[in-house]
Design an enzyme around this catalytic site. Structure first.
Site, PDB file in Angstrom:
ATOM      1  N   GLY A 154       0.789  -1.362  -0.156  1.00 23.70           N
ATOM      2  CA  GLY A 154      -0.053  -0.079   0.064  1.00 23.70           C
ATOM      3  C   GLY A 154       0.707   1.339   0.025  1.00 23.70           C
ATOM      4  N   SER A 173       2.041   8.198   2.188  1.00 24.21           N
ATOM      5  CA  SER A 173       1.256   7.037   2.731  1.00 24.21           C
ATOM      6  C   SER A 173       1.963   6.452   3.918  1.00 24.21           C
ATOM      7  CB  SER A 173       1.698   5.743   1.654  1.00 24.21           C
ATOM      8  OG  SER A 173       1.089   6.204   0.462  1.00 24.21           O
ATOM      9  N   TYR A 229     -17.339   9.423   6.461  1.00 25.69           N
ATOM     10  CA  TYR A 229     -16.556   8.340   6.321  1.00 25.69           C
ATOM     11  C   TYR A 229     -17.346   7.048   5.978  1.00 25.69           C
ATOM     12  CZ  TYR A 229     -12.251   5.396   7.678  1.00 25.69           C
ATOM     13  OH  TYR A 229     -11.329   4.340   7.370  1.00 25.69           O
ATOM     14  N   LYS A 289     -14.143  -0.935   7.643  1.00 25.19           N
ATOM     15  CA  LYS A 289     -13.362  -1.080   8.769  1.00 25.19           C
ATOM     16  C   LYS A 289     -13.744  -1.648  10.008  1.00 25.19           C
ATOM     17  CE  LYS A 289      -9.819   1.580   6.763  1.00 25.19           C
ATOM     18  NZ  LYS A 289      -8.231   0.796   6.439  1.00 25.19           N
TER      19      LYS A 289
HETATM   20  C1  LIG Z   1     -14.262  12.078   7.954  1.00 23.54           C
HETATM   21  C2  LIG Z   1     -13.277  10.930   8.195  1.00 23.54           C
HETATM   22  C3  LIG Z   1     -11.892  11.935   8.443  1.00 23.54           C
HETATM   23  C4  LIG Z   1     -10.646  11.158   8.787  1.00 23.54           C
HETATM   24  C5  LIG Z   1     -10.491  10.033   7.946  1.00 23.54           C
HETATM   25  C6  LIG Z   1      -9.171   9.521   8.031  1.00 23.54           C
HETATM   26  C7  LIG Z   1      -8.827   8.387   7.105  1.00 23.54           C
HETATM   27  C8  LIG Z   1      -8.212   8.875   5.969  1.00 23.54           C
HETATM   28  C9  LIG Z   1      -7.876   8.047   4.765  1.00 23.54           C
HETATM   29  C10 LIG Z   1      -8.272   6.585   5.215  1.00 23.54           C
HETATM   30  O1  LIG Z   1      -7.931   5.728   3.925  1.00 23.54           O
HETATM   31  C11 LIG Z   1      -8.686   5.681   2.922  1.00 23.54           C
HETATM   32  C12 LIG Z   1      -8.473   4.930   1.778  1.00 23.54           C
HETATM   33  C13 LIG Z   1      -9.281   4.805   0.569  1.00 23.54           C
HETATM   34  C14 LIG Z   1     -10.378   5.574   0.498  1.00 23.54           C
HETATM   35  O2  LIG Z   1     -11.081   5.479  -0.731  1.00 23.54           O
HETATM   36  C15 LIG Z   1     -10.707   6.372  -1.269  1.00 23.54           C
HETATM   37  C16 LIG Z   1      -9.818   7.506  -1.292  1.00 23.54           C
HETATM   38  C17 LIG Z   1      -9.658   8.342  -2.226  1.00 23.54           C
HETATM   39  C18 LIG Z   1     -10.551   8.419  -3.420  1.00 23.54           C
HETATM   40  C19 LIG Z   1     -11.421   7.371  -3.479  1.00 23.54           C
HETATM   41  O3  LIG Z   1     -12.205   7.511  -4.655  1.00 23.54           O
HETATM   42  N1  LIG Z   1     -11.713   6.685  -2.613  1.00 23.54           N
HETATM   43  C20 LIG Z   1     -10.676   6.516   1.554  1.00 23.54           C
HETATM   44  C21 LIG Z   1      -9.967   6.437   2.919  1.00 23.54           C
HETATM   45  C22 LIG Z   1      -8.858   6.273   6.069  1.00 23.54           C
HETATM   46  O4  LIG Z   1      -9.412   4.993   6.083  1.00 23.54           O
HETATM   47  C23 LIG Z   1      -9.202   7.234   7.071  1.00 23.54           C
END
Ligand SMILES: CCCCCCc1ccc(Oc2ccc(Oc3cccc(O)n3)cc2)c(O)c1
Length: 259
Positions: A16, A22, A160, A167
């Site tokens: 990842g 990252s 989220y 998750k």
């Molecule tokens: C409203 C919550 C704010 C804190 C979020 C913290 C966080 C940030 C990133 C995280 O990882 C992801 C991984 C992929 C993901 O799906 C995506 C990411 C970008 C574009 C997209 O189309 N999908 C969303 C979050 C995650 O699980 C949690």
């Protein structure tokens, strides 16, 4: 000097790394400092390009870098076969992979599509089970599997949405995998990281509000860093956490403990 971590020369698979921000890259940096052998998997060619640049810029070498699309059982099987053939024994795995469609990460959760829900679960949660299954044959000396989660797994965090449900499934899978694999001396845990500005975070609505809220209200009155998450992740991969499995470890400035 006492080697408490016992990670020198250990073969750790890191899944990842998309770019320098990252969480998986923060883990790689901590692992390199601990003297571990780094193995990487990637999905997109542009991630491979970024990874090679990161390795060159930091003068890090990887044992092997293999392509792995976690939405495909065959790709996961092929990737771990290739890794197993190259290094023989795998001592640890960092699963830092998740995805959901952007339209499912904002607005009202009730509008989540059946396909969007299934895709988020497949990529972000089921993939850990498939990775553990395909890696197990190469973890004959035991070892440690660590995945990345977020507080939205257990609290309703606006925006989220479908990732929170994925998750939740991931964190429950951590416990069931810990139960299955404990007899093989393979531990399975999750790091629940505080909000960090990564490429993935850009896809989650209301992210900026959360960052500011943490600075104001978390016990440590600040956000956590990629390096802090990396350091606790290697602690969970290391000999230091040999008595811990099926656990969710929060690296979030204590934010999760407040009412
Ligand atoms: C409203 C919550 C704010 C804190 C979020 C913290 C966080 C940030 C990133 C995280 O990882 C992801 C991984 C992929 C993901 O799906 C995506 C990411 C970008 C574009 C997209 O189309 N999908 C969303 C979050 C995650 O699980 C949690």
């Amino acid at each position: 000097m006492e080697d408490l971590l016992k990670l020198k020369g250990k073969n750790i698979v890191i899944m990842g790394v998309a770019n320098e921000r990252s969480l998986a890259w923060g883990v790689a940096r901590s692992l390199y400092k601990a003297g571990a052998n780094l193995i990487f998997t990637y999905r997109l060619e542009r991630s491979l390009g970024k990874l090679n640049k990161l390795l060159n810029d930091n003068n890090y070498s990887a044992e092997i870098i293999v392509q792995c699309d976690v939405n495909s059982d065959e790709s996961i099987k092929d990737a771990f076969q290739e890794i197993g053939e190259k290094v023989g024994t795998i001592h640890g795995i960092v699963h830092s992979v998740a995805f959901a469609h952007s339209e499912d990460l904002k607005g009202d959760f009730i509008n989540t599509s059946r396909s969007g829900y299934a895709f988020a679960q497949d990529t972000s949660s089921y993939s850990l089970i498939a990775v553990a299954r395909e890696a197990k044959p190469f973890m004959a000396e035991g070892g440690s599997i660590v995945t990345m989660s977020y507080l939205g797994a257990e609290r309703a965090v606006p925006g989220y949405n479908v990732m929170g449900v994925a998750k939740a499934a991931l964190e429950s899978s951590v416990k069931y995998l810990a139960l299955d694999l404990g007899k093989e001396n393979i531990r399975v845990n999750a790091i629940s990281a505080g909000a960090i500005r990564t490429l993935a975070a850009k896809g989650v609505g209301s992210f900026n509000k959360i960052l500011h809220k943490i600075e104001e209200s978390a016990p440590l009155k600040r956000n956590v860093t990629q390096e802090e998450v990396g350091d606790m992740t290697i602690a969970m991969l290391s000999n230091l956490s040999r008595g811990v499995t099926g656990e969710i470890i929060y690296v979030d400035s204590g934010y999760n403990i407040i009412g």
